[in-house]
Write a protein that holds these residues in place. Structure first.
Motif, mmCIF file in Angstrom:
data_model
loop_
_atom_site.group_PDB
_atom_site.id
_atom_site.type_symbol
_atom_site.label_atom_id
_atom_site.label_comp_id
_atom_site.label_asym_id
_atom_site.label_seq_id
_atom_site.Cartn_x
_atom_site.Cartn_y
_atom_site.Cartn_z
ATOM 1 N N UNK A 132 42.509 91.739 49.318
ATOM 2 C CA UNK A 132 41.428 91.856 48.331
ATOM 3 C C UNK A 132 41.794 92.758 47.155
ATOM 4 N N UNK A 133 42.539 93.827 47.431
ATOM 5 C CA UNK A 133 42.978 94.700 46.334
ATOM 6 C C UNK A 133 43.913 93.969 45.399
ATOM 7 N N UNK A 134 44.813 93.164 45.970
ATOM 8 C CA UNK A 134 45.759 92.399 45.147
ATOM 9 C C UNK A 134 45.036 91.398 44.255
ATOM 10 N N UNK A 170 41.922 91.492 43.234
ATOM 11 C CA UNK A 170 41.130 92.200 42.221
ATOM 12 C C UNK A 170 42.016 92.691 41.079
ATOM 13 N N UNK A 171 43.177 93.247 41.413
ATOM 14 C CA UNK A 171 44.100 93.696 40.364
ATOM 15 C C UNK A 171 44.587 92.530 39.515
ATOM 16 N N UNK A 172 44.851 91.389 40.171
ATOM 17 C CA UNK A 172 45.312 90.226 39.420
ATOM 18 C C UNK A 172 44.238 89.738 38.450
ATOM 19 N N UNK A 173 42.981 89.734 38.909
ATOM 20 C CA UNK A 173 41.893 89.259 38.052
ATOM 21 C C UNK A 173 41.652 90.176 36.863
ATOM 22 N N UNK A 174 42.007 91.463 36.994
ATOM 23 C CA UNK A 174 41.748 92.418 35.926
ATOM 24 C C UNK A 174 42.948 92.668 35.031
ATOM 25 N N UNK A 175 44.168 92.493 35.573
ATOM 26 C CA UNK A 175 45.361 92.867 34.826
ATOM 27 C C UNK A 175 46.046 91.692 34.135
ATOM 28 N N UNK A 176 45.898 90.497 34.667
ATOM 29 C CA UNK A 176 46.501 89.338 33.999
ATOM 30 C C UNK A 176 45.634 88.983 32.798
ATOM 31 N N UNK A 177 46.199 89.010 31.578
ATOM 32 C CA UNK A 177 45.357 88.824 30.381
ATOM 33 C C UNK A 177 44.569 87.522 30.387
ATOM 34 N N UNK A 178 45.194 86.428 30.791
ATOM 35 C CA UNK A 178 44.502 85.136 30.759
ATOM 36 C C UNK A 178 43.345 85.080 31.748
ATOM 37 N N UNK A 201 40.228 83.695 43.801
ATOM 38 C CA UNK A 201 41.664 83.818 44.060
ATOM 39 C C UNK A 201 41.927 84.092 45.532
ATOM 40 N N UNK A 202 41.089 84.903 46.130
ATOM 41 C CA UNK A 202 41.211 85.185 47.564
ATOM 42 C C UNK A 202 41.079 83.892 48.362
#
Length: 376
Positions: free
Chosen positions: A286-288, A290-298, A312-313
């Motif tokens: 879940x942490x991964x 969440x980080x992907x949803x916030x850090x990937x610009x697109x 994504x999960x």
């Protein structure tokens, strides 16, 4: 061609010992490397792994569907919190009491397994995990010390004693004790599933009628599997309180049971080691996402990135089910067997890639029969 060694040989024993030494060394040395935040995350994963181990036993090895494991985790967490916070029990004694209570609950919940199976048994376990958070907020639960809807926090005095040789923080010491306890539980469970008890579990799962004909008491096996599973679930909940000393009704309901099920699938439901992978996934996946949803610009530019993290999960879980249906640990075993393979004694000799040629009946006959056949 992979190297083949017999089970129980010195090479096999060395392989097993190396894994055990690695786990013990990690339990002792990780507090010297990571800060308290990372150790808290790892401690949560280890506690989840202990609870998942019980789910692997009851679902993966005995073939019974249990969707109420979140409630058993909550039983252990609340029992530990109440005994430590309200009655002054030592933490170790409270966790043991939580395990015994989980064992008793497992016997009661396991009794329907004698008559029910499949979805009908799943409904019983769903009823348990649905009712448990509701009981905690009722006057009955508050009188027992549940804390109601706000949860039950405790103040831990479980700090590093003077005899502990390593220079670690209080969180580091609690992690070491938690991890060493988990290693012991995994070792005992591994020996159990490789014994006659484990073979009985698998026999009842695969062909109950044949197992009963062979003299196995299917009723005792089923109830015992449920009781052992709920005991480990409660112990996992008690250990969890060492890292996160607060528990609430919202954290031990049906969503937690679903997380346990998905983690079991990802790790491998028939493997003891799959519980370790599943515990790590419960904390870090879940942490991964969440980080992907916030850090990937697109992705971050999309509305409601928090909901996207949940999507994504789910996508990752679907990918695992489609491409790694048996879990990560069986996949790792298949990859390892390309290099080194452990086989039953007597089969460790060199094997060619071609199957052996079937022998003719005359080749298996006695010398006298072969002479008579040749004369005719």
């Amino acid at each position: 061609m992979s190297a083949r060694f017999a089970v129980g040989s010195p090479v096999h024993r060395a392989w097993q010992s190396a894994g055990l030494v690695t786990l013990v060394a990690g339990a002792v040395t990780l507090p010297l490397v990571f800060d308290d935040y990372r150790l808290t995350q790892l401690g949560q994963a280890v506690a989840y792994a202990v609870a998942l181990l019980g789910l692997n036993v009851v679902s993966g090895m005995s073939g019974q569907i249990s969707l109420g494991h979140g409630a058993m985790f909550g039983v252990g967490a609340y029992t530990t919190a109440i005994l430590v916070g309200d009655h002054g029990f030592p933490v170790a004694a409270a966790i043991i009491a939580a395990g015994l209570l989980g064992l008793a609950v497992g016997v009661v919940v396991g009794l329907p397994a004698l008559r029910l199976r499949g979805l009908y048994l799943a409904i019983v376990t769903i009823a348990v995990v649905t009712a448990f958070p509701l009981l905690l907020v009722q006057p009955f639960g508050r009188d027992l010390g549940s804390g109601g809807a706000s949860g039950k926090p405790i103040l831990l005095s479980f700090v590093k004693p003077s005899w502990f040789p390593l220079d670690v923080t209080a969180v580091g010491f609690r992690f070491s004790m938690l991890a060493l306890t988990a290693v012991g539980i995994f070792v005992v469970t591994t020996r159990l599933v490789r014994s006659r008890v484990g073979r009985a579990l698998i026999a009842v799962r695969d062909f109950e009628t044949a197992a009963v004909a062979a003299g196995i008491r299917a009723a005792g096996v089923k109830v015992g599997a449920f009781a052992f599973s709920t005991m480990l679930g409660a112990v996992g909940g008690g250990l969890f309180m060492l890292m996160v000393p607060i528990v609430s009704p919202d954290s031990v309901g049906f969503p937690l049971s679903l997380l346990f099920i998905t983690a079991m699938i990802i790790g491998g439901e028939e493997r003891v080691s799959g519980a370790v992978v599943g515990g790590l996934m419960m904390v870090y996946l879940p942490t991964f996402t969440s980080d992907m949803a916030l850090k990937v610009p697109s992705l971050a530019a999309l509305p409601q990135p928090g909901l996207l993290a949940t999507v994504l999960y789910g996508v990752i879980l679907v990918v695992f089910v489609l491409f790694v249906p048996r879990g990560l640990m069986p996949l790792a075993t298949r990859l390892r067997e390309r290099v080194i393979r452990f086989v039953p004694p007597g089969l460790e000799g060199p094997q060619s890639g071609n199957p052996p040629r079937p022998r003719e009946p005359s080749e298996t006959a006695s010398p006298a029969v072969r002479r008579e056949t040749a004369s005719t």
